[in-house]
Design a protein around this motif. Structure first.
Motif, PDB file in Angstrom:
ATOM      1  N   THR A  12      34.204  42.112  45.291  1.00 32.00           N
ATOM      2  CA  THR A  12      33.606  42.735  46.471  1.00 32.00           C
ATOM      3  C   THR A  12      33.508  44.247  46.337  1.00 32.00           C
ATOM      4  O   THR A  12      32.625  44.868  46.942  1.00 32.00           O
ATOM      5  CB  THR A  12      34.396  42.381  47.748  1.00 32.00           C
ATOM      6  OG1 THR A  12      35.758  42.786  47.604  1.00 32.00           O
ATOM      7  CG2 THR A  12      34.329  40.890  48.029  1.00 32.00           C
ATOM      8  N   THR A  13      34.391  44.847  45.547  1.00 32.15           N
ATOM      9  CA  THR A  13      34.304  46.295  45.318  1.00 32.15           C
ATOM     10  C   THR A  13      33.445  46.640  44.115  1.00 32.15           C
ATOM     11  O   THR A  13      33.288  47.813  43.772  1.00 32.15           O
ATOM     12  CB  THR A  13      35.711  46.895  45.103  1.00 32.15           C
ATOM     13  OG1 THR A  13      36.332  46.259  43.991  1.00 32.15           O
ATOM     14  CG2 THR A  13      36.576  46.719  46.348  1.00 32.15           C
ATOM     15  N   ARG A  14      32.918  45.607  43.450  1.00 34.36           N
ATOM     16  CA  ARG A  14      32.028  45.747  42.299  1.00 34.36           C
ATOM     17  C   ARG A  14      32.724  46.333  41.076  1.00 34.36           C
ATOM     18  O   ARG A  14      32.071  46.856  40.175  1.00 34.36           O
ATOM     19  CB  ARG A  14      30.780  46.567  42.670  1.00 34.36           C
ATOM     20  CG  ARG A  14      29.926  45.907  43.722  1.00 34.36           C
ATOM     21  CD  ARG A  14      28.756  46.782  44.117  1.00 34.36           C
ATOM     22  NE  ARG A  14      27.729  46.861  43.098  1.00 34.36           N
ATOM     23  CZ  ARG A  14      26.721  45.995  42.958  1.00 34.36           C
ATOM     24  NH1 ARG A  14      26.613  44.970  43.789  1.00 34.36           N
ATOM     25  NH2 ARG A  14      25.819  46.164  42.006  1.00 34.36           N
ATOM     26  N   SER A  15      34.063  46.235  41.028  1.00 32.66           N
ATOM     27  CA  SER A  15      34.755  46.525  39.772  1.00 32.66           C
ATOM     28  C   SER A  15      34.353  45.468  38.748  1.00 32.66           C
ATOM     29  O   SER A  15      34.278  45.743  37.551  1.00 32.66           O
ATOM     30  CB  SER A  15      36.272  46.524  39.987  1.00 32.66           C
ATOM     31  OG  SER A  15      36.661  47.580  40.834  1.00 32.66           O
ATOM     32  N   LEU A  16      34.141  44.253  39.231  1.00 32.29           N
ATOM     33  CA  LEU A  16      33.489  43.198  38.455  1.00 32.29           C
ATOM     34  C   LEU A  16      32.080  43.067  39.021  1.00 32.29           C
ATOM     35  O   LEU A  16      31.902  42.711  40.183  1.00 32.29           O
ATOM     36  CB  LEU A  16      34.257  41.875  38.581  1.00 32.29           C
ATOM     37  CG  LEU A  16      35.677  41.877  37.993  1.00 32.29           C
ATOM     38  CD1 LEU A  16      36.395  40.579  38.348  1.00 32.29           C
ATOM     39  CD2 LEU A  16      35.633  42.059  36.475  1.00 32.29           C
ATOM     40  N   ARG A  17      31.091  43.358  38.230  1.00 33.44           N
ATOM     41  CA  ARG A  17      29.736  43.502  38.737  1.00 33.44           C
ATOM     42  C   ARG A  17      28.951  42.186  38.684  1.00 33.44           C
ATOM     43  O   ARG A  17      29.272  41.291  37.893  1.00 33.44           O
ATOM     44  CB  ARG A  17      28.995  44.585  37.949  1.00 33.44           C
ATOM     45  CG  ARG A  17      29.685  45.949  38.012  1.00 33.44           C
ATOM     46  CD  ARG A  17      28.929  47.002  37.243  1.00 33.44           C
ATOM     47  NE  ARG A  17      27.633  47.279  37.867  1.00 33.44           N
ATOM     48  CZ  ARG A  17      27.474  48.072  38.914  1.00 33.44           C
ATOM     49  NH1 ARG A  17      28.519  48.662  39.472  1.00 33.44           N
ATOM     50  NH2 ARG A  17      26.277  48.292  39.417  1.00 33.44           N
ATOM     51  N   PRO A  18      27.933  42.049  39.531  1.00 32.49           N
ATOM     52  CA  PRO A  18      27.099  40.841  39.507  1.00 32.49           C
ATOM     53  C   PRO A  18      26.576  40.550  38.111  1.00 32.49           C
ATOM     54  O   PRO A  18      26.076  41.446  37.419  1.00 32.49           O
ATOM     55  CB  PRO A  18      25.954  41.193  40.469  1.00 32.49           C
ATOM     56  CG  PRO A  18      26.560  42.183  41.414  1.00 32.49           C
ATOM     57  CD  PRO A  18      27.519  42.989  40.586  1.00 32.49           C
TER      58      PRO A  18
END
Length: 225
Positions: A33-39
């Motif tokens: 959700t914080t985009r540390s892991l990106r789509p």
């Protein structure tokens, strides 16, 4: 596809006490959700386990749950990948957010006293400072806190529960547009605070509807740029 690739020290190791499976799930969900892991990012079990300081089993179980909930895509013979929302998915979610947030603004205007106004004002000031300092991550966090406070002041537990579910997904959409919306978003927050302070339910509803619609349009404009 890139692998996990999290910076060293970015993820704290989980403490052993407590339901480990649940804690791994929450940690991975927060990273998504914080985009540390990106789509679209490839999620390697062994790498995630190393970052979190756990075995691969709770990571595997967490990924399966995240797949069921639509946060992760498990692809046969390929592995796990962070889900990439389609334009239609994002539009539907952001539209629902507008409906929930607009009603929350109306109820907040009807129910909020001086203490609540002060809390909103403080969050807005901190958000403006984060924008001025170029701290996009903090802007996203404070934006979520501001909207959560409006929802709390609305005083409807069912509405808050539904909004909480939507907000967690919306948070990952807000990050890419936070820099584009910048100061204007917090100017709109100021206008909302004024409407709530004046107990103007209709104006608060209209401001929140326009505010969330601006975010939706900015998100889609980003895809076209």
């Amino acid at each position: 596809m890139p692998s996990t690739g999290l910076p060293a020290g970015a993820v704290p190791r989980l403490e052993r006490p407590g339901p480990l499976r649940e804690r791994v799930y929450e940690a991975l969900l927060e990273l998504i959700t914080t985009r540390s892991l990106r789509p679209g990012q490839h999620l390697v079990e062994s790498e995630l386990a190393g970052h979190l300081g756990v075995s691969r089993q709770p990571v595997r179980e967490a990924l399966q749950r995240l797949d069921t909930e639509g946060w992760v895509d498990l692809r046969p013979a390929q592995g796990a990948f962070v889900h990439e929302p389609t334009a239609e998915e994002a539009d539907q979610l952001l539209t629902v957010r507008t409906l929930l947030e607009s009603e929350a603004a109306r109820l907040a205007a009807a129910n909020t006293g001086l203490a609540g106004i002060t809390e909103l004002d403080d969050l807005c000031t901190r958000g403006e400072q984060a924008v001025s300092g170029g701290d996009v991550d903090q802007v996203v966090v404070l934006n979520a806190a501001f909207h959560a406070k409006v929802m709390e002041l609305a005083g409807n537990a069912v509405l808050a529960e539904l909004a909480g579910q939507v907000d967690r997904r919306v948070r990952s959409y807000c990050a890419p547009v936070a820099r584009q919306r910048g100061k204007q978003s917090w100017t709109e927050h100021r206008e909302l605070i004024a409407a709530i302070a004046e107990r103007d339910e209709r104006r608060a509803t209209d401001i929140m509807r326009a505010h969330t619609e601006h975010t939706r349009r900015t998100y889609h404009q980003r895809d076209r740029d």
